[in-house]
Design a protein around this motif. Sequence first.
Motif, PDB file in Angstrom:
ATOM      1  N   UNK A  19     -11.730   1.367   7.078  1.00 29.05           N
ATOM      2  CA  UNK A  19     -11.540   0.773   8.400  1.00 29.05           C
ATOM      3  C   UNK A  19     -10.079   0.637   8.772  1.00 29.05           C
ATOM      4  N   UNK A  20      -9.262   0.312   7.775  1.00 28.45           N
ATOM      5  CA  UNK A  20      -7.845   0.022   8.059  1.00 28.45           C
ATOM      6  C   UNK A  20      -6.948   1.190   7.682  1.00 28.45           C
ATOM      7  N   UNK A  21      -7.469   2.402   7.784  1.00 28.69           N
ATOM      8  CA  UNK A  21      -6.670   3.575   7.405  1.00 28.69           C
ATOM      9  C   UNK A  21      -5.403   3.648   8.225  1.00 28.69           C
ATOM     10  N   UNK A  22      -4.297   3.972   7.563  1.00 28.14           N
ATOM     11  CA  UNK A  22      -3.027   4.108   8.244  1.00 28.14           C
ATOM     12  C   UNK A  22      -2.174   2.866   8.194  1.00 28.14           C
ATOM     13  N   UNK A  23      -2.714   1.773   7.618  1.00 26.81           N
ATOM     14  CA  UNK A  23      -1.927   0.542   7.574  1.00 26.81           C
ATOM     15  C   UNK A  23      -1.446   0.280   6.152  1.00 26.81           C
ATOM     16  N   UNK A  24      -0.449  -0.596   6.032  1.00 31.36           N
ATOM     17  CA  UNK A  24       0.029  -0.987   4.696  1.00 31.36           C
ATOM     18  C   UNK A  24      -0.474  -2.383   4.360  1.00 31.36           C
ATOM     19  N   UNK A  25      -0.559  -2.633   3.047  1.00 29.61           N
ATOM     20  CA  UNK A  25      -1.012  -3.928   2.569  1.00 29.61           C
ATOM     21  C   UNK A  25      -0.346  -4.214   1.238  1.00 29.61           C
ATOM     22  N   UNK A  26      -0.554  -5.437   0.773  1.00 29.96           N
ATOM     23  CA  UNK A  26       0.046  -5.854  -0.495  1.00 29.96           C
ATOM     24  C   UNK A  26      -1.067  -6.189  -1.472  1.00 29.96           C
ATOM     25  N   UNK A  27      -0.916  -5.761  -2.719  1.00 28.33           N
ATOM     26  CA  UNK A  27      -1.903  -6.076  -3.752  1.00 28.33           C
ATOM     27  C   UNK A  27      -1.731  -7.533  -4.155  1.00 28.33           C
ATOM     28  N   UNK A  28      -2.792  -8.295  -4.009  1.00 26.42           N
ATOM     29  CA  UNK A  28      -2.723  -9.720  -4.324  1.00 26.42           C
ATOM     30  C   UNK A  28      -3.402 -10.027  -5.664  1.00 26.42           C
ATOM     31  N   UNK A  29      -4.436  -9.246  -6.003  1.00 25.25           N
ATOM     32  CA  UNK A  29      -5.140  -9.473  -7.271  1.00 25.25           C
ATOM     33  C   UNK A  29      -5.969  -8.241  -7.614  1.00 25.25           C
ATOM     34  N   UNK A  30      -6.330  -8.111  -8.884  1.00 27.26           N
ATOM     35  CA  UNK A  30      -7.213  -7.028  -9.310  1.00 27.26           C
ATOM     36  C   UNK A  30      -8.604  -7.606  -9.509  1.00 27.26           C
ATOM     37  N   UNK A  31      -9.596  -6.947  -8.954  1.00 24.27           N
ATOM     38  CA  UNK A  31     -10.970  -7.426  -9.117  1.00 24.27           C
ATOM     39  C   UNK A  31     -11.567  -6.831 -10.383  1.00 24.27           C
ATOM     40  N   UNK A  32     -11.509  -5.490 -10.479  1.00 23.94           N
ATOM     41  CA  UNK A  32     -11.905  -4.833 -11.727  1.00 23.94           C
ATOM     42  C   UNK A  32     -11.116  -3.537 -11.837  1.00 23.94           C
ATOM     43  N   UNK A  33     -11.549  -2.625 -12.680  1.00 23.28           N
ATOM     44  CA  UNK A  33     -10.787  -1.382 -12.906  1.00 23.28           C
ATOM     45  C   UNK A  33     -10.656  -0.544 -11.644  1.00 23.28           C
ATOM     46  N   UNK A  65       3.028 -14.657  -6.562  1.00 24.55           N
ATOM     47  CA  UNK A  65       2.149 -15.051  -7.661  1.00 24.55           C
ATOM     48  C   UNK A  65       0.746 -14.500  -7.434  1.00 24.55           C
ATOM     49  N   UNK A  66      -0.008 -14.316  -8.484  1.00 25.31           N
ATOM     50  CA  UNK A  66      -1.351 -13.722  -8.397  1.00 25.31           C
ATOM     51  C   UNK A  66      -2.267 -14.576  -7.524  1.00 25.31           C
ATOM     52  N   UNK A  67      -2.951 -13.953  -6.612  1.00 22.98           N
ATOM     53  CA  UNK A  67      -3.932 -14.641  -5.772  1.00 22.98           C
ATOM     54  C   UNK A  67      -3.333 -15.622  -4.785  1.00 22.98           C
ATOM     55  N   UNK A  68      -2.064 -15.441  -4.429  1.00 21.24           N
ATOM     56  CA  UNK A  68      -1.434 -16.410  -3.530  1.00 21.24           C
ATOM     57  C   UNK A  68      -2.000 -16.285  -2.127  1.00 21.24           C
ATOM     58  N   UNK A  69      -1.692 -17.280  -1.300  1.00 22.58           N
ATOM     59  CA  UNK A  69      -2.281 -17.329   0.038  1.00 22.58           C
ATOM     60  C   UNK A  69      -1.582 -16.346   0.967  1.00 22.58           C
ATOM     61  N   UNK A  70      -2.287 -16.038   2.052  1.00 23.49           N
ATOM     62  CA  UNK A  70      -1.774 -15.076   3.039  1.00 23.49           C
ATOM     63  C   UNK A  70      -0.438 -15.509   3.603  1.00 23.49           C
TER      64      UNK A  70
END
Lengths: 134, 261
Positions: A19-33, A65-70
């Motif tokens: 849905x959000x193709x073409x946008x940038x984002x930041x990795x906040x946490x890993x859910x699984x592999x 920090x891991x899982x920090x707020x928006x």
Amino acid sequence: MLYQRYIEIGRVCYIRLGDHAGKTCVVVDMVDQKHLLVDGPETGVPRCVLRLNQVAITDLKITIPRGCKTKKVRVELTKANIPAKFAKTSLAKKAAAKVAKANLGDFERFQVRVAKTLRNRKIRTTVRKMKKSS
Amino acid sequence: KQWYQRRVRGVLNYYTNYYYKSNLRMVAHKVRNSTLPGGVPKLSRSAVYRKRALYKRAKVQVAAVKVDVASTKTKQVQGEKNGGNRQVPLQKQPRFYPTVDSKKPLNNRKSPKPTKLRGSIVPGSVVILLAGVHRGKRVVVLKQLPSGLLLVSGPYKINGVPLRRVDQAYVIATSTVVDLPALPEIGDAIFKRKGKPTKNEKEMFIDNTTEEPKISAEKIALQKEVDALVVPAVKKVAMLQSYLKSKFTLSKGVYPHDLKF
């Protein structure tokens, strides 16, 4: 080292698919592999889980920090001036060029075609000259 | 509906009168009726009449204005003994009545409207022809004719398309627009086809060897006149002349539904 860029907390990623193709984002946490929790307050990406293959890693990274707020993510992004830095990357430029190409009108496409022909013609003649002289 | 009346929500075709209060606010009078589920008013017209006590109100009688319409006219009659004149009815009774009263078809109040021109097509816009001898050619739209068709010109000097009529359905409109000057008046009349000469008995065995030229001199002159105005306008824009010379083609990887024109 085989890889220069790693998926880590704070890594700025470019979303290729979905849905959000073409946008940038930041990795906040890993859910699984294969899944990441991702957030892009400045680019309009809501905090969501994406698959690893939907995303492409960029050079840019922020410290969060891991899982920090928006809110924290937004603050860190503006501090590091990530939107401006990302716009300079070749990935951003290529994506913008693709969008520009898709929006060309019929006349503009004709002009591009003519410009390409002239340029290639020039290249060929200079190469031929160089071959002759050598 | 008067200026002091407002529609009442919830009741069909009901308007209330408003009145001004001391603080100059407009306030509605109480609504005496209401609507039942299904859109049916609760009280009938007579019931509402009673409730609003309209019998108490002064009834205003407006005198019907009678207009005298002449139904006969006087006609002068010849002859001494015929009385000089006669009263003749203006509307004569029909001479024949059909044996069976047949149903009359309802009045058709439809009238043809002028063809709506696509928003993307403006006088001066460059357009790609999709059908006909000149398919694929890029052409300048001069205007929309009264018949609804587009009047189009290559210009003839540039790509060989003359002053031609084209239906907007057979055309892709591009976003390029040429700044056209004022053009001479052209209508559908020039494009009307000349009928074949009717066979005359006397001329059956005579050969009509003189053939009329396929394009009238009038058309050629008009084409030159229009081109003299359009071509300079085209030359003002860089590369536009060669663009109009080229044809629109599809190649590998080019999908019309993905293209923006």
